[in-house]
Scaffold this motif. Structure first.
Motif, PDB file in Angstrom:
ATOM      1  N   ALA A  39       0.827  -1.211   0.000  1.00 22.96           N
ATOM      2  CA  ALA A  39       0.000   0.000   0.000  1.00 22.96           C
ATOM      3  C   ALA A  39       0.855   1.254   0.000  1.00 22.96           C
ATOM      4  CB  ALA A  39      -0.926  -0.020   1.217  1.00 22.96           C
ATOM      5  N   LYS A  40       1.957   1.210   0.753  1.00 24.27           N
ATOM      6  CA  LYS A  40       2.856   2.367   0.797  1.00 24.27           C
ATOM      7  C   LYS A  40       3.552   2.567  -0.543  1.00 24.27           C
ATOM      8  CE  LYS A  40       6.695   4.382   3.418  1.00 24.27           C
ATOM      9  NZ  LYS A  40       7.623   4.194   4.571  1.00 24.27           N
ATOM     10  N   ALA A  41       4.033   1.487  -1.139  1.00 28.09           N
ATOM     11  CA  ALA A  41       4.729   1.589  -2.426  1.00 28.09           C
ATOM     12  C   ALA A  41       3.810   2.095  -3.525  1.00 28.09           C
ATOM     13  CB  ALA A  41       5.305   0.231  -2.810  1.00 28.09           C
ATOM     14  N   LEU A  42       2.554   1.662  -3.500  1.00 29.13           N
ATOM     15  CA  LEU A  42       1.596   2.062  -4.528  1.00 29.13           C
ATOM     16  C   LEU A  42       0.889   3.367  -4.184  1.00 29.13           C
ATOM     17  CD1 LEU A  42       2.166  -0.901  -5.344  1.00 29.13           C
ATOM     18  CD2 LEU A  42      -0.232  -1.101  -5.979  1.00 29.13           C
ATOM     19  N   ASN A  43       1.249   3.947  -3.033  1.00 28.22           N
ATOM     20  CA  ASN A  43       0.651   5.208  -2.585  1.00 28.22           C
ATOM     21  C   ASN A  43      -0.879   5.130  -2.573  1.00 28.22           C
ATOM     22  OD1 ASN A  43       2.980   7.093  -2.171  1.00 28.22           O
ATOM     23  ND2 ASN A  43       3.370   6.551  -4.308  1.00 28.22           N
ATOM     24  N   LEU A  44      -1.380   4.067  -1.931  1.00 30.15           N
ATOM     25  CA  LEU A  44      -2.821   3.848  -1.889  1.00 30.15           C
ATOM     26  C   LEU A  44      -3.478   4.723  -0.827  1.00 30.15           C
ATOM     27  CD1 LEU A  44      -2.942  -0.052  -2.189  1.00 30.15           C
ATOM     28  CD2 LEU A  44      -3.049   1.656  -4.011  1.00 30.15           C
ATOM     29  N   GLU A  45      -4.572   5.299  -1.179  1.00 26.18           N
ATOM     30  CA  GLU A  45      -5.358   6.104  -0.235  1.00 26.18           C
ATOM     31  C   GLU A  45      -6.404   5.226   0.430  1.00 26.18           C
ATOM     32  OE1 GLU A  45      -8.827   7.932   1.246  1.00 26.18           O
ATOM     33  OE2 GLU A  45      -8.871   7.068  -0.791  1.00 26.18           O
ATOM     34  N   GLY A  46      -6.584   5.409   1.745  1.00 24.18           N
ATOM     35  CA  GLY A  46      -7.662   4.717   2.444  1.00 24.18           C
ATOM     36  C   GLY A  46      -7.447   3.230   2.597  1.00 24.18           C
ATOM     37  N   TYR A  47      -6.197   2.802   2.772  1.00 24.45           N
ATOM     38  CA  TYR A  47      -5.916   1.372   2.898  1.00 24.45           C
ATOM     39  C   TYR A  47      -5.874   0.971   4.366  1.00 24.45           C
ATOM     40  CZ  TYR A  47      -3.688  -3.177   2.425  1.00 24.45           C
ATOM     41  OH  TYR A  47      -3.415  -4.515   2.494  1.00 24.45           O
ATOM     42  N   GLY A  48      -6.428  -0.202   4.680  1.00 25.42           N
ATOM     43  CA  GLY A  48      -6.310  -0.759   6.018  1.00 25.42           C
ATOM     44  C   GLY A  48      -7.648  -0.981   6.686  1.00 25.42           C
ATOM     45  N   ILE A  49      -7.591  -1.535   7.890  1.00 27.16           N
ATOM     46  CA  ILE A  49      -8.797  -1.747   8.682  1.00 27.16           C
ATOM     47  C   ILE A  49      -8.844  -0.635   9.730  1.00 27.16           C
ATOM     48  CG2 ILE A  49     -10.122  -3.348  10.088  1.00 27.16           C
ATOM     49  CD1 ILE A  49      -9.602  -4.310   7.224  1.00 27.16           C
ATOM     50  N   ALA A  50      -9.494   0.453   9.385  1.00 29.06           N
ATOM     51  CA  ALA A  50      -9.574   1.618  10.256  1.00 29.06           C
ATOM     52  C   ALA A  50     -10.764   2.467   9.829  1.00 29.06           C
ATOM     53  CB  ALA A  50      -8.293   2.453  10.175  1.00 29.06           C
ATOM     54  N   VAL A  51     -11.268   3.244  10.757  1.00 26.99           N
ATOM     55  CA  VAL A  51     -12.377   4.141  10.428  1.00 26.99           C
ATOM     56  C   VAL A  51     -11.925   5.113   9.342  1.00 26.99           C
ATOM     57  CG1 VAL A  51     -13.893   5.959  11.290  1.00 26.99           C
ATOM     58  CG2 VAL A  51     -13.444   3.941  12.699  1.00 26.99           C
ATOM     59  N   GLY A  52     -12.727   5.232   8.294  1.00 24.53           N
ATOM     60  CA  GLY A  52     -12.401   6.094   7.165  1.00 24.53           C
ATOM     61  C   GLY A  52     -11.742   5.378   6.013  1.00 24.53           C
ATOM     62  N   ALA A  53     -11.218   4.183   6.267  1.00 20.86           N
ATOM     63  CA  ALA A  53     -10.552   3.421   5.201  1.00 20.86           C
ATOM     64  C   ALA A  53     -11.584   2.783   4.272  1.00 20.86           C
ATOM     65  CB  ALA A  53      -9.664   2.339   5.802  1.00 20.86           C
ATOM     66  N   LYS A  54     -11.133   2.452   3.065  1.00 18.98           N
ATOM     67  CA  LYS A  54     -11.996   1.724   2.143  1.00 18.98           C
ATOM     68  C   LYS A  54     -12.274   0.334   2.707  1.00 18.98           C
ATOM     69  CE  LYS A  54     -10.249   4.089  -1.980  1.00 18.98           C
ATOM     70  NZ  LYS A  54      -9.486   3.932  -3.251  1.00 18.98           N
ATOM     71  N   ALA A  55     -13.497  -0.127   2.528  1.00 18.24           N
ATOM     72  CA  ALA A  55     -13.893  -1.438   3.067  1.00 18.24           C
ATOM     73  C   ALA A  55     -13.475  -2.534   2.109  1.00 18.24           C
ATOM     74  CB  ALA A  55     -15.391  -1.465   3.323  1.00 18.24           C
TER      75      ALA A  55
END
Length: 397
Positions: A343-359
């Motif tokens: 996710a960091k290498a691809l500069n992904l927005e909203g990655y992960g299991i957290a409030v506000g992240a993409k589901a």
């Protein structure tokens, strides 16, 4: 507003939680049983819920998965990139249509939980922009169930092929997301000239860079140092990847630590799939120095090798096995390589299991992440923005 309540989801810390997804994003995470009812409910039933896997390096245009079996043809005198490229051209001439093979490979990866992908696509005088056009069309078909970045690169050198620079530049204008290169020294015999083209297009178009580097030992290390210097000079920290970087695995520990510090300072990411017949970057040493390391399946049943199952969790197991990772901390690091590292290498927005992240998440039959890396459990359920897109090894359409 579209809402779905996912109940009884086990998170990485071992707690059971209810996760409310609103319009494709996680809106709340609360202890299991404490959330109010919802019009739509999905019971995770205590399965481990993890972020969707990041397939950080693959080749959608050259895989034979789903096509007839292609017997592997060994190089005549040890591994040789030039010879492998020639074998690939021969095999692709008799292969099934590219779009069919690409769909088969995508279905395989998605069913295993990959929801983010970076694929390299050949752009050169032999194929022009046709391969890119085909893969762009397939990407459009799959846009609702997987996010795909495309890298335009030439597999047989840039400077040695007239017109390649313009084709790669045009590829970015057509919709490719990154510009790539390959072995500046062993193919083009000119690091500066090769990097001038790659970084020149990146600077002009405002895109990231991902360079294949198979060169071994000091040749590979010198090339990495040049890439890091160019990255820092252009202020592109966090936007450049060196894929494979076999040479890092050839270095003595002191030399490896020295170059790891250079890589970390430049913000260059290193991609490894820990191939079985090559030295590969020392994952633990690089991570300890602050280098971002991520992974991909790379080739799946193609002209380079007959292996590959599209499963990034299996790739984490392979990386852990080959790296001698045994402790829970080390096994979790291997998992990080196929998730947050990607996710960091691809500069992904909203990655992960957290409030506000993409589901975007996957359910696994495991008590915790170290067990998941070792057991590689199946079946799995795969959700894209809260919608079931794969179940028990099959894509749901």
């Amino acid at each position: 507003m579209t809402e779905t309540l996912f109940t009884n989801a086990k998170l990485a810390d071992g707690t059971l939680n209810d996760i409310l997804v609103s319009n494709g994003r996680i809106s709340t995470i609360a202890a299991a049983g404490s959330s109010p009812g919802s019009a739509r409910t999905f019971d995770i039933a205590g399965a481990l819920l993890v972020p969707g896997f990041v397939e950080g390096h693959i080749h959608l245009d050259t895989s034979f998965y789903g096509d007839k079996w292609i017997p592997h043809k060994p190089c005549t005198n040890g591994f040789d990139v030039h010879e492998r490229v020639a074998f690939q051209a021969e095999n692709l001439a008799a292969a099934a249509p590219m779009d069919e093979r690409a769909r088969s490979q995508l279905d395989l990866c998605i069913s295993n939980g990959a929801l983010q992908m970076r694929s390299h696509v050949m752009v050169d005088g032999s194929v022009g922009l046709k391969s890119l056009e085909t893969i762009l069309a397939v990407r459009e078909e799959y846009k609702d169930i997987i996010d795909i970045q495309l890298v335009a690169f030439r597999q047989s050198g840039i400077l040695t092929s007239p017109g390649t620079r313009d084709l790669m530049d045009e590829a970015i204008g057509m919709g490719a997301d990154l510009v790539g290169g390959l072995d500046p020294l062993s193919f083009d015999r000119d690091i500066k000239g090769h990097l001038d083209v790659v970084f020149g297009i990146a600077e002009k178009r405002g895109v990231d860079v991902d360079i294949h580097l198979h060169d071994a030992g000091t040749m590979g290390a010198m090339t990495i140092e040049e890439i890091c210097a160019r990255t820092a000079a252009l202020g592109m920290q966090g936007h450049v990847t060196v894929s494979h970087a076999y040479g890092l695995g050839d270095l003595a520990p002191d030399a490896a630590k020295k170059i790891a510090a250079v890589i970390a300072e430049s913000g260059v990411s290193i991609m490894t799939n820990a191939p079985g017949n090559h030295n590969f970057p020392p994952v633990a040493l690089l991570r300890a120095a602050g280098v971002n390391v991520f992974s991909g399946n790379d080739n799946i049943r193609d002209s380079w090798w007959p292996f590959g199952d599209g499963d990034m969790l299996r790739r984490a197991e392979i990386i852990a096995y080959r790296s001698g990772f045994y402790t829970d901390t080390e096994l979790s690091a291997a998992f990080d390589v196929v998730t947050t590292g990607g996710a960091k290498a691809l500069n992904l927005e909203g990655y992960g299991i957290a409030v506000g992240a993409k589901a975007d998440f996957v359910t696994l039959a495991a008590d915790h992440i170290p067990e998941a890396v070792v057991a590689v459990p199946k079946p799995r359920r795969v959700f894209k923005q809260g919608r079931l897109v794969a179940d028990n090894g099959a894509v749901v359409r």
